[in-house]
Design a protein around this motif. Structure first.
Motif, mmCIF file in Angstrom:
data_model
loop_
_atom_site.group_PDB
_atom_site.id
_atom_site.type_symbol
_atom_site.label_atom_id
_atom_site.label_comp_id
_atom_site.label_asym_id
_atom_site.label_seq_id
_atom_site.Cartn_x
_atom_site.Cartn_y
_atom_site.Cartn_z
ATOM 1 N N PRO A 98 0.832 -1.205 0.000
ATOM 2 C CA PRO A 98 0.000 0.000 0.000
ATOM 3 C C PRO A 98 0.872 1.262 0.000
ATOM 4 C CG PRO A 98 0.039 -0.979 2.181
ATOM 5 C CD PRO A 98 0.754 -1.934 1.264
ATOM 6 N N VAL A 99 0.301 2.341 -0.548
ATOM 7 C CA VAL A 99 1.014 3.622 -0.553
ATOM 8 C C VAL A 99 0.709 4.313 0.768
ATOM 9 C CG1 VAL A 99 1.281 5.845 -1.699
ATOM 10 C CG2 VAL A 99 0.831 3.805 -3.047
ATOM 11 N N ARG A 100 1.717 4.442 1.594
ATOM 12 C CA ARG A 100 1.615 5.167 2.862
ATOM 13 C C ARG A 100 3.001 5.687 3.212
ATOM 14 N NH1 ARG A 100 -0.496 0.055 5.771
ATOM 15 N NH2 ARG A 100 1.304 -1.279 5.694
ATOM 16 N N THR A 103 6.042 3.514 2.934
ATOM 17 C CA THR A 103 6.390 2.904 1.647
ATOM 18 C C THR A 103 6.594 3.936 0.545
ATOM 19 O OG1 THR A 103 4.049 2.591 1.087
ATOM 20 C CG2 THR A 103 5.180 0.756 2.195
ATOM 21 N N TRP A 104 6.659 5.216 0.872
ATOM 22 C CA TRP A 104 6.866 6.248 -0.147
ATOM 23 C C TRP A 104 8.169 6.029 -0.895
ATOM 24 C CZ3 TRP A 104 5.262 11.585 2.256
ATOM 25 C CH2 TRP A 104 3.881 11.628 2.351
ATOM 26 N N PHE A 108 7.992 5.832 -4.761
ATOM 27 C CA PHE A 108 8.406 7.031 -5.490
ATOM 28 C C PHE A 108 9.920 7.196 -5.592
ATOM 29 C CE2 PHE A 108 4.274 8.030 -3.437
ATOM 30 C CZ PHE A 108 3.513 8.008 -4.588
ATOM 31 N N GLY A 109 10.689 6.363 -4.923
ATOM 32 C CA GLY A 109 12.144 6.454 -4.965
ATOM 33 C C GLY A 109 12.716 6.298 -6.364
ATOM 34 N N PRO A 110 12.330 5.253 -7.126
ATOM 35 C CA PRO A 110 12.880 5.099 -8.474
ATOM 36 C C PRO A 110 12.539 6.287 -9.388
ATOM 37 C CG PRO A 110 11.905 3.046 -7.750
ATOM 38 C CD PRO A 110 11.543 4.085 -6.712
ATOM 39 N N LEU A 111 11.303 6.780 -9.314
ATOM 40 C CA LEU A 111 10.913 7.921 -10.133
ATOM 41 C C LEU A 111 11.718 9.160 -9.749
ATOM 42 C CD1 LEU A 111 9.049 9.241 -12.230
ATOM 43 C CD2 LEU A 111 7.453 9.699 -10.361
ATOM 44 N N THR A 112 11.928 9.355 -8.450
ATOM 45 C CA THR A 112 12.715 10.496 -7.985
ATOM 46 C C THR A 112 14.152 10.406 -8.499
ATOM 47 O OG1 THR A 112 11.341 10.614 -6.002
ATOM 48 C CG2 THR A 112 13.459 11.753 -5.926
#
Length: 171
Positions: A98-100, A103-104, A108-112
Motif C-alpha cells: 500500500p502507498v503510505r 512505503t513512499w 516514489f524512490g525510483p521515479l525520484t
C-alpha cells in the motif's frame, strides 16, 4: 578415521538443509481454491523474494500457502488474509504494497532518482564552456619568444591547424 570424518561432515550438511515443504492440499471447494491461487500470485515469498508463494519451492512458502488456505476455509476475506500476512511479515510480503508514509521510498524512490538524474544531465548539457579569448599582442610576442628559445623545440612534423595541405584522397 577419514571415513568417519566424511560421514560426520555429510550429516552436518544434510541437517543444515531446509526441510522439504509439506505437499499442498488443495481446498475441496474449487471456487475457494481458485481464490487461494489468486491470492498466492500477489504474495511474495519471504525467502525467494522474487517469486510468489505459488511458484516458490521454499518451505516457508508452503507454510504461507497452507495458512492462506486455512484462513479462506475459516471464512476470512481476501483483505483480512493480506492484513494478517502484513502483520506477520511486513509490507514487503505483498507484491503491491500500500502507498503510505512507510512505503513512499519504495513507490516514489525510483521515479525520484530518474528525475534527479535527468535534471542533472540537463544542467550539464546546458552548461556552456567558457570561450577561449584570442591572445593579446603581448601574449603573442611572449609565445613567439618561447618558441624561438632552444629549450622548446617545436615538432618539425607538426603543422598549424589552419595550414592547408595538398588535397589528397581523404581531404
Amino acid at each position: 578415521m577419514r571415513r568417519a570424518l566424511l560421514i560426520a561432515l555429510a550429516s552436518v550438511g544434510l541437517m543444515a538443509a531446509e526441510p522439504a515443504a509439506a505437499p499442498d492440499r488443495p481446498l475441496a471447494d474449487a471456487r475457494q481454491e481458485a481464490r487461494a491461487q489468486r491470492l498466492f500470485d500477489g504474495i511474495r515469498c519471504v525467502v525467494c523474494q522474487h517469486e510468489s508463494i505459488a511458484d516458490s519451492p521454499a518451505g516457508i512458502a508452503g507454510d504461507m500457502r497452507r495458512l492462506v488456505r486455512e484462513e479462506i476455509d475459516a471464512g476470512q476475506s481476501d483483505q483480512a488474509i493480506r492484513d494478517d500476512l502484513v502483520r506477520r511479515y511486513g509490507d514487503f510480503v505483498l507484491f503491491r504494497p500500500p502507498v503510505r508514509a512507510g512505503t513512499w521510498l519504495l513507490w516514489f524512490g525510483p521515479l525520484t532518482l530518474v528525475l534527479l538524474a535527468g535534471g542533472g544531465l540537463m544542467v550539464l548539457a546546458r552548461r556552456r564552456r567558457p570561450e577561449t579569448l584570442p591572445l593579446s599582442p603581448d601574449e603573442e610576442r611572449r609565445l613567439a619568444e618561447l618558441l624561438r628559445d632552444e629549450a622548446v623545440c617545436p615538432d618539425p612534423d607538426a603543422t598549424m591547424p589552419n595550414d592547408r595541405q595538398q588535397a589528397g584522397p581523404f581531404n
